[in-house]
Write a protein that holds these residues in place. Structure first.
Motif, PDB file in Angstrom:
ATOM      1  N   ARG A  43      -8.965  41.511   1.778  1.00  7.93           N
ATOM      2  CA  ARG A  43     -10.413  41.456   1.635  1.00  7.93           C
ATOM      3  C   ARG A  43     -10.734  41.568   0.148  1.00  7.93           C
ATOM      4  NH1 ARG A  43     -14.788  42.100   5.080  1.00  7.93           N
ATOM      5  NH2 ARG A  43     -13.267  42.407   6.759  1.00  7.93           N
TER       6      ARG A  43
ATOM      7  N   GLN B 168      -5.889  27.347   7.027  1.00  8.20           N
ATOM      8  CA  GLN B 168      -7.145  26.843   7.584  1.00  8.20           C
ATOM      9  C   GLN B 168      -7.302  27.229   9.048  1.00  8.20           C
ATOM     10  OE1 GLN B 168      -8.877  22.420   8.647  1.00  8.20           O
ATOM     11  NE2 GLN B 168      -7.720  22.681   6.766  1.00  8.20           N
TER      12      GLN B 168
ATOM     13  N   PHE C 154     -17.310  39.609   9.418  1.00 10.65           N
ATOM     14  CA  PHE C 154     -15.856  39.519   9.542  1.00 10.65           C
ATOM     15  C   PHE C 154     -15.204  40.629   8.731  1.00 10.65           C
ATOM     16  CE2 PHE C 154     -17.218  36.398   6.290  1.00 10.65           C
ATOM     17  CZ  PHE C 154     -16.559  36.883   5.176  1.00 10.65           C
TER      18      PHE C 154
ATOM     19  N   ARG D  93      -6.367  29.741  10.668  1.00 11.67           N
ATOM     20  CA  ARG D  93      -6.432  31.167  10.968  1.00 11.67           C
ATOM     21  C   ARG D  93      -7.852  31.659  11.222  1.00 11.67           C
ATOM     22  NH1 ARG D  93      -3.019  34.128   6.483  1.00 11.67           N
ATOM     23  NH2 ARG D  93      -3.679  35.947   7.701  1.00 11.67           N
ATOM     24  N   SER D  94      -8.838  30.814  10.995  1.00 16.53           N
ATOM     25  CA  SER D  94     -10.227  31.169  11.291  1.00 16.53           C
ATOM     26  C   SER D  94     -10.999  29.908  11.637  1.00 16.53           C
ATOM     27  CB  SER D  94     -10.898  31.863  10.101  1.00 16.53           C
ATOM     28  OG  SER D  94     -12.292  32.014  10.316  1.00 16.53           O
ATOM     29  N   PRO D  95     -11.901  29.966  12.629  1.00 13.91           N
ATOM     30  CA  PRO D  95     -12.705  28.786  12.972  1.00 13.91           C
ATOM     31  C   PRO D  95     -13.791  28.484  11.945  1.00 13.91           C
ATOM     32  CG  PRO D  95     -13.370  30.652  14.305  1.00 13.91           C
ATOM     33  CD  PRO D  95     -12.152  31.088  13.548  1.00 13.91           C
ATOM     34  N   ARG D  96     -14.002  29.371  10.991  1.00 12.22           N
ATOM     35  CA  ARG D  96     -14.995  29.153   9.937  1.00 12.22           C
ATOM     36  C   ARG D  96     -14.442  29.663   8.614  1.00 12.22           C
ATOM     37  NH1 ARG D  96     -19.316  33.721   8.714  1.00 12.22           N
ATOM     38  NH2 ARG D  96     -18.777  32.793   6.705  1.00 12.22           N
TER      39      ARG D  96
ATOM     40  N   ASP E 159      -5.691  34.577   2.045  1.00 14.71           N
ATOM     41  CA  ASP E 159      -4.328  34.599   2.563  1.00 14.71           C
ATOM     42  C   ASP E 159      -3.416  35.466   1.697  1.00 14.71           C
ATOM     43  OD1 ASP E 159      -2.136  33.614   4.245  1.00 14.71           O
ATOM     44  OD2 ASP E 159      -1.513  32.498   2.465  1.00 14.71           O
TER      45      ASP E 159
ATOM     46  N   LEU F  94     -14.207  32.070   5.765  1.00 16.74           N
ATOM     47  CA  LEU F  94     -14.515  33.498   5.689  1.00 16.74           C
ATOM     48  C   LEU F  94     -14.946  33.865   4.263  1.00 16.74           C
ATOM     49  CD1 LEU F  94     -11.818  35.047   8.057  1.00 16.74           C
ATOM     50  CD2 LEU F  94     -14.161  34.284   8.540  1.00 16.74           C
TER      51      LEU F  94
ATOM     52  N   LEU G 162      -9.308  32.139   4.082  1.00 16.84           N
ATOM     53  CA  LEU G 162      -9.019  31.802   5.472  1.00 16.84           C
ATOM     54  C   LEU G 162     -10.108  30.881   6.026  1.00 16.84           C
ATOM     55  CD1 LEU G 162      -7.833  35.204   7.006  1.00 16.84           C
ATOM     56  CD2 LEU G 162      -6.534  33.544   5.651  1.00 16.84           C
ATOM     57  N   GLY G 163      -9.696  29.869   6.775  1.00 13.47           N
ATOM     58  CA  GLY G 163     -10.649  28.951   7.388  1.00 13.47           C
ATOM     59  C   GLY G 163     -11.209  27.896   6.461  1.00 13.47           C
TER      60      GLY G 163
END
Length: 228
Positions: A160, A196, A228, A198-201, A105, A203, A185-186
């Motif tokens: 990243r 959390q 990703f 912002r991604s289903p898993r 983030d 990252l 994220l996630g």
């Protein structure tokens, strides 16, 4: 390198097939998907895992390290007890070099060093009232992570990041990035709800492994780019 085999599990259709990146008489290199345990957990619903799937093809395959269930990427297994001991010694001597990629983030500014690599040197302990969570604690175990910012996406507000764990504490990368103020994220365990969702898993992906082959001494190097 193309995978040697894909292992599907008909009882778990939500999981991608496992990729075996490398196989020889001494060791296996696997590409674990996010959402799959490395080893069995407690309860009947936690018996499907990477180690059991691999052992269905290689009965002598033994675990030498783990990835969190939510983390994807490269993982090693030994072939037989003698090779497991040899590989455990490689890990103890920190001769297995791992690299990860994560999306975190916000804007994580590059480290002010000539090569762009920074060091997080913060001890980690079990958060006993909330275990299995971990926290930064002066009484915890020494824990070091090297990190490097690769790119900032201003529109999506994430950075990243490349990561190299020097030590191998549970949840180390997740806890260290949280301590920097940039949770992954996630991350369902450590990130606030706004990060959390912002991604289903999670990252976080183990993208590279490097070691000397414990039987032949040959240099081994493997890569797995994240999706990703």
């Amino acid at each position: 390198m193309n995978p040697v085999k894909d292992i599907a599990c008909p009882d778990a259709p939500a999981y991608k097939p496992l990729q075996i990146i490398h196989a020889d008489d001494s060791l296996l290199v696997l590409n674990k998907p996010s959402g799959l345990l490395s080893v069995p957990g407690r309860g009947e619903d936690k018996q499907d895992c990477l180690s059991r799937r691999v052992q269905s093809l290689y009965p002598d395959a033994l675990v030498v390290h783990r990835l969190d269930m939510a983390t994807s990427g490269l993982m090693l297994m030994a072939r037989g007890a003698a090779m497991q001991r040899a590989m455990n010694q490689l890990f103890e001597r920190r001769e297995v070099h791992k690299r990860y990629v994560a999306l975190v983030d916000g804007r994580l500014a590059p480290a002010p060093t000539a090569d762009g690599w920074g060091l997080i040197d913060l001890p980690i302990a079990v958060d006993w009232p909330r275990r299995p969570l971990r926290i930064i604690d002066a009484a915890g175990k020494p824990s070091q992570t090297r990190w490097r910012s690769l790119a900032f996406d201003e529109a999506a507000n994430f950075t990243r990041v490349e990561l190299e764990p020097i030590t191998g504490r549970s949840h180390q990368l997740r806890v260290h990035l949280l301590a920097l103020g940039h949770p992954i994220l996630g991350d369902a365990l450590y990130a606030p709800d706004t990060v959390q969702v912002r991604s289903p898993r999670l990252l976080l992906h183990a993208c590279a492994l490097r070691l000397l082959h414990p039987a032949t001494g040959a240099q081994l190097s493997f890569e797995s780019p994240p999706d990703f």
